[in-house]
Design a protein around this motif. Structure first.
Motif, PDB file in Angstrom:
ATOM      1  N   ILE A 215       0.689  -1.465   0.067  1.00 58.90           N
ATOM      2  CA  ILE A 215       0.161  -0.036   0.010  1.00 58.90           C
ATOM      3  C   ILE A 215       0.983   1.778   0.069  1.00 58.90           C
ATOM      4  CG2 ILE A 215      -1.445   1.707   1.301  1.00 58.90           C
ATOM      5  CD1 ILE A 215      -2.766  -1.379   2.266  1.00 58.90           C
ATOM      6  N   ALA A 216       2.087   1.424   0.576  1.00 53.56           N
ATOM      7  CA  ALA A 216       2.776   2.637   1.155  1.00 53.56           C
ATOM      8  C   ALA A 216       3.568   2.606  -0.541  1.00 53.56           C
ATOM      9  CB  ALA A 216       3.231   2.610   2.040  1.00 53.56           C
ATOM     10  N   LEU A 221       5.774   5.018  -5.425  1.00 58.36           N
ATOM     11  CA  LEU A 221       5.584   5.374  -6.727  1.00 58.36           C
ATOM     12  C   LEU A 221       5.260   5.834  -7.189  1.00 58.36           C
ATOM     13  CD1 LEU A 221       6.349   1.047  -7.290  1.00 58.36           C
ATOM     14  CD2 LEU A 221       8.244   2.795  -7.570  1.00 58.36           C
ATOM     15  N   SER A 222       4.105   5.765  -6.990  1.00 56.15           N
ATOM     16  CA  SER A 222       2.794   6.394  -8.328  1.00 56.15           C
ATOM     17  C   SER A 222       2.569   7.660  -7.817  1.00 56.15           C
ATOM     18  CB  SER A 222       1.372   6.200  -8.433  1.00 56.15           C
ATOM     19  OG  SER A 222       0.702   5.872  -6.324  1.00 56.15           O
ATOM     20  N   GLY A 223       2.730   9.070  -6.592  1.00 56.20           N
ATOM     21  CA  GLY A 223       2.515   9.833  -5.783  1.00 56.20           C
ATOM     22  C   GLY A 223       1.005  10.095  -5.537  1.00 56.20           C
ATOM     23  N   LEU A 224       0.447   8.799  -6.006  1.00 55.31           N
ATOM     24  CA  LEU A 224      -0.947   9.198  -6.029  1.00 55.31           C
ATOM     25  C   LEU A 224      -1.629   8.601  -4.515  1.00 55.31           C
ATOM     26  CD1 LEU A 224      -1.884   8.263  -9.372  1.00 55.31           C
ATOM     27  CD2 LEU A 224      -2.088   9.979  -8.653  1.00 55.31           C
ATOM     28  N   PRO A 225      -2.928   9.447  -4.064  1.00 52.91           N
ATOM     29  CA  PRO A 225      -3.818   8.348  -2.673  1.00 52.91           C
ATOM     30  C   PRO A 225      -3.985   6.867  -3.073  1.00 52.91           C
ATOM     31  CG  PRO A 225      -4.345  10.520  -3.788  1.00 52.91           C
ATOM     32  CD  PRO A 225      -3.865  10.241  -4.433  1.00 52.91           C
ATOM     33  N   VAL A 226      -3.945   5.939  -2.252  1.00 46.47           N
ATOM     34  CA  VAL A 226      -4.738   4.289  -2.803  1.00 46.47           C
ATOM     35  C   VAL A 226      -5.603   4.344  -2.022  1.00 46.47           C
ATOM     36  CG1 VAL A 226      -3.304   2.235  -2.452  1.00 46.47           C
ATOM     37  CG2 VAL A 226      -1.757   4.137  -2.762  1.00 46.47           C
ATOM     38  N   VAL A 227      -6.624   3.190  -2.848  1.00 45.96           N
ATOM     39  CA  VAL A 227      -7.576   2.893  -2.602  1.00 45.96           C
ATOM     40  C   VAL A 227      -7.099   1.625  -2.068  1.00 45.96           C
ATOM     41  CG1 VAL A 227     -10.074   2.999  -3.314  1.00 45.96           C
ATOM     42  CG2 VAL A 227      -8.690   5.084  -3.404  1.00 45.96           C
ATOM     43  N   VAL A 228      -8.225   1.026  -1.291  1.00 46.35           N
ATOM     44  CA  VAL A 228      -7.605  -0.676  -1.097  1.00 46.35           C
ATOM     45  C   VAL A 228      -8.699  -1.464  -1.592  1.00 46.35           C
ATOM     46  CG1 VAL A 228      -7.258  -2.778  -0.460  1.00 46.35           C
ATOM     47  CG2 VAL A 228      -6.056  -0.448  -0.065  1.00 46.35           C
ATOM     48  N   LYS A 229      -9.305  -2.072  -2.994  1.00 44.26           N
ATOM     49  CA  LYS A 229     -10.973  -2.276  -3.566  1.00 44.26           C
ATOM     50  C   LYS A 229     -10.280  -4.024  -2.981  1.00 44.26           C
ATOM     51  CE  LYS A 229     -12.823  -2.592  -7.680  1.00 44.26           C
ATOM     52  NZ  LYS A 229     -13.242  -4.534  -7.627  1.00 44.26           N
ATOM     53  N   GLY A 230     -11.380  -4.423  -2.567  1.00 44.84           N
ATOM     54  CA  GLY A 230     -12.541  -6.284  -2.552  1.00 44.84           C
ATOM     55  C   GLY A 230     -12.214  -6.644  -0.859  1.00 44.84           C
ATOM     56  N   VAL A 231     -12.394  -5.457   0.031  1.00 54.22           N
ATOM     57  CA  VAL A 231     -11.677  -5.085   1.618  1.00 54.22           C
ATOM     58  C   VAL A 231     -13.804  -6.052   1.938  1.00 54.22           C
ATOM     59  CG1 VAL A 231     -11.895  -4.151   3.874  1.00 54.22           C
ATOM     60  CG2 VAL A 231     -10.384  -4.040   1.888  1.00 54.22           C
ATOM     61  N   LEU A 232     -13.992  -7.252   2.905  1.00 57.65           N
ATOM     62  CA  LEU A 232     -15.132  -7.392   3.168  1.00 57.65           C
ATOM     63  C   LEU A 232     -14.624  -7.792   4.896  1.00 57.65           C
ATOM     64  CD1 LEU A 232     -16.283  -9.962   0.133  1.00 57.65           C
ATOM     65  CD2 LEU A 232     -16.858  -8.151   1.089  1.00 57.65           C
ATOM     66  N   ARG A 233     -13.896  -7.503   5.499  1.00 63.59           N
ATOM     67  CA  ARG A 233     -13.646  -7.411   6.811  1.00 63.59           C
ATOM     68  C   ARG A 233     -12.892  -6.190   7.776  1.00 63.59           C
ATOM     69  NH1 ARG A 233     -12.610 -12.828   8.340  1.00 63.59           N
ATOM     70  NH2 ARG A 233     -11.084 -12.094  10.121  1.00 63.59           N
ATOM     71  N   ARG A 242      -3.754   1.459   8.631  1.00 64.43           N
ATOM     72  CA  ARG A 242      -2.751   1.506   9.296  1.00 64.43           C
ATOM     73  C   ARG A 242      -1.203   1.399   8.118  1.00 64.43           C
ATOM     74  NH1 ARG A 242      -4.547  -2.614  14.258  1.00 64.43           N
ATOM     75  NH2 ARG A 242      -5.418  -0.609  15.585  1.00 64.43           N
ATOM     76  N   ALA A 243      -1.671   0.429   7.546  1.00 62.02           N
ATOM     77  CA  ALA A 243      -0.777   0.746   6.275  1.00 62.02           C
ATOM     78  C   ALA A 243      -0.296   1.559   5.028  1.00 62.02           C
ATOM     79  CB  ALA A 243      -0.862  -0.441   5.309  1.00 62.02           C
ATOM     80  N   GLY A 244      -1.271   2.509   5.421  1.00 65.06           N
ATOM     81  CA  GLY A 244      -1.654   3.768   4.735  1.00 65.06           C
ATOM     82  C   GLY A 244      -2.407   4.069   3.530  1.00 65.06           C
ATOM     83  N   ALA A 245      -3.704   3.585   3.243  1.00 66.10           N
ATOM     84  CA  ALA A 245      -4.415   3.331   1.952  1.00 66.10           C
ATOM     85  C   ALA A 245      -5.758   4.788   2.831  1.00 66.10           C
ATOM     86  CB  ALA A 245      -5.385   1.934   2.689  1.00 66.10           C
ATOM     87  N   SER A 246      -5.685   5.777   1.681  1.00 63.13           N
ATOM     88  CA  SER A 246      -6.303   6.889   1.684  1.00 63.13           C
ATOM     89  C   SER A 246      -7.971   7.021   1.765  1.00 63.13           C
ATOM     90  CB  SER A 246      -6.012   6.991   0.705  1.00 63.13           C
ATOM     91  OG  SER A 246      -4.720   7.968   0.831  1.00 63.13           O
ATOM     92  N   ALA A 247      -8.488   5.463   1.537  1.00 60.96           N
ATOM     93  CA  ALA A 247      -9.993   4.634   1.479  1.00 60.96           C
ATOM     94  C   ALA A 247      -9.703   3.289   0.907  1.00 60.96           C
ATOM     95  CB  ALA A 247     -10.550   5.723   0.382  1.00 60.96           C
ATOM     96  N   VAL A 248     -10.489   2.354   1.610  1.00 64.59           N
ATOM     97  CA  VAL A 248     -11.002   1.356   1.342  1.00 64.59           C
ATOM     98  C   VAL A 248     -12.681   1.398   0.428  1.00 64.59           C
ATOM     99  CG1 VAL A 248      -9.933   0.325   3.294  1.00 64.59           C
ATOM    100  CG2 VAL A 248     -12.720   0.592   3.747  1.00 64.59           C
ATOM    101  N   TRP A 249     -12.742   0.095   0.015  1.00 58.02           N
ATOM    102  CA  TRP A 249     -13.304  -0.156  -1.660  1.00 58.02           C
ATOM    103  C   TRP A 249     -14.103  -1.223  -0.739  1.00 58.02           C
ATOM    104  CZ3 TRP A 249     -13.126   1.962  -6.858  1.00 58.02           C
ATOM    105  CH2 TRP A 249     -13.805   1.343  -7.361  1.00 58.02           C
ATOM    106  N   VAL A 250     -15.230  -1.686  -0.283  1.00 59.50           N
ATOM    107  CA  VAL A 250     -16.555  -2.431  -0.106  1.00 59.50           C
ATOM    108  C   VAL A 250     -16.317  -3.607  -1.506  1.00 59.50           C
ATOM    109  CG1 VAL A 250     -18.177  -3.865   0.951  1.00 59.50           C
ATOM    110  CG2 VAL A 250     -16.450  -2.649   2.435  1.00 59.50           C
TER     111      VAL A 250
END
Length: 357
Positions: A215-216, A221-233, A242-250
């Motif tokens: 995530i970080a 590398l991109s210089g962009l905020p990271v959205v983590v997609k595929g979270v169900l828990r 905690r690892a640096g995600a700016s948003a989570v995508w269920v």
């Protein structure tokens, strides 16, 4: 008798009819690639009904007759909280593929998420809609060097966020695709990948596994905020933040990975409760009506994303079809919010919905 003041009835958006029209237009293997899910397709079938397992609790006497839908997603202004989820190989649905989807999303004022497995390059799409918000979805395909390069290219091309799809350590067993021995039609290729992948089969799409450390790393590398997609828990969501995600995508990946999986409509409250106000939360999976969108917002989502409805819009009407689907859903959302006495998409009260009994 006082007259009603909700304004004209919004146009009826018949997504079932639109899907039927797309089925008539598309080759069987292409339609099944878009429409199908994994294993028994239980996750796919249950997704829309899961949103209907919640019930709206309207407020009365609130004086709400019209509802502005403009909001912000990761700070980017959008006309509604309804965006386009990433989906691959759009050139199979329409000759202009992702370029048409980009134009349609821009016309509707919506945010588009471009898939790694697009049939137009991320730079081409960026040029098509230079002033509109867009995200780039990243898989770990091909070499590690190539994946790193894609992240850098997304930043250089002006994408506003990098979406890491993390629910695909292995490809789900998609029986419709296996029956068709699905491959890209001649003349199409995954434009963001090396030229040796002109006509990939499902077996060519194996991915490397993400870790929380990525995530970080990919944010840097991109210089962009990271959205983590595929979270169900909820616990996974907290670790992502905690690892640096700016948003989570269920997301259940459109029912194309784990099956049967908990529907997004049921996982969303746990994720929202776990992360609190720290980051924005988004959802997709079976969103088909304005009331589904309102339910997601009441459960704590900042925005929702749709894929298959926009696929059918693209197949049947190109950019105008995509814009029509997104605008139609937005009109349904505004109408339902007015009927429920809710006037702000950015702060829908949680008690607007309750579980169905």
């Amino acid at each position: 008798m006082p007259s009603e003041s909700l304004g004209p009835e919004p146009p009826f958006l018949d997504l079932d009819r639109l899907e039927d029209a797309a089925r008539e237009l598309l080759p069987a293997d292409v339609f099944d690639y878009y429409a199908g899910g994994a294993e028994t397709e239980t996750t796919l079938r249950e997704a829309p009904d899961a949103w209907r397992s919640w019930r709206l609790r309207p407020r009365v006497l609130r004086g709400v007759t019209s509802v502005p839908l403009a909001t912000e997603v990761l700070g980017a202004p959008v006309s509604s909280p309804i965006g386009v989820a990433p989906w691959a190989y759009q050139g199979m649905a329409h000759p202009d593929g992702e370029l048409a989807t980009a134009r349609g999303a821009a016309a509707a004022g919506s945010l588009m998420t471009l898939s790694t497995s697009a049939t137009h390059t991320l730079e081409e799409v960026a040029t098509e809609i230079p002033g509109s918000p867009r995200w780039f979805q990243l898989y770990r395909l091909h070499s590690g060097r190539h994946t790193d390069d894609l992240a850098r290219r997304a930043g250089d091309a002006g994408y506003a966020a990098l979406v890491l799809t993390v629910d695909l350590p292995l490809l789900g067993r998609r029986h419709r695709d296996l029956r068709h021995d699905f491959a890209l039609p001649a003349g199409l290729r995954m434009a963001n990948h090396p030229a040796d992948g002109d006509r990939p089969t499902l077996q060519d799409l194996a991915t490397a596994t993400w870790t929380f450390d990525d995530i970080a790393r990919f944010g840097e590398l991109s210089g962009l905020p990271v959205v983590v997609k595929g979270v169900l828990r909820g616990d996974d969501a907290v670790r992502c933040v905690r690892a640096g995600a700016s948003a989570v995508w269920v997301s259940t990946h459109g029912g194309r990975q784990v099956d049967p999986a908990v529907p997004s409509a049921h996982a969303l409250p746990e994720v929202v409760e776990a992360v609190g106000e720290e980051v924005e939360v988004y959802a997709d999976g079976g969103v088909r009506t304005g009331s589904d969108v309102l339910t997601a917002l009441a459960l704590g989502a900042r925005a929702v994303f749709v894929a298959r409805p926009t696929i059918w819009g693209l197949a049947t009407g190109g950019a105008d079809g995509v814009a029509g689907v997104l605008s139609g859903l937005a009109e349904e959302l505004a109408h339902t919010m007015a009927l429920c006495g809710v006037d702000d998409v950015r702060s829908v009260p949680r008690d607007t919905v309750v579980p169905a009994r």
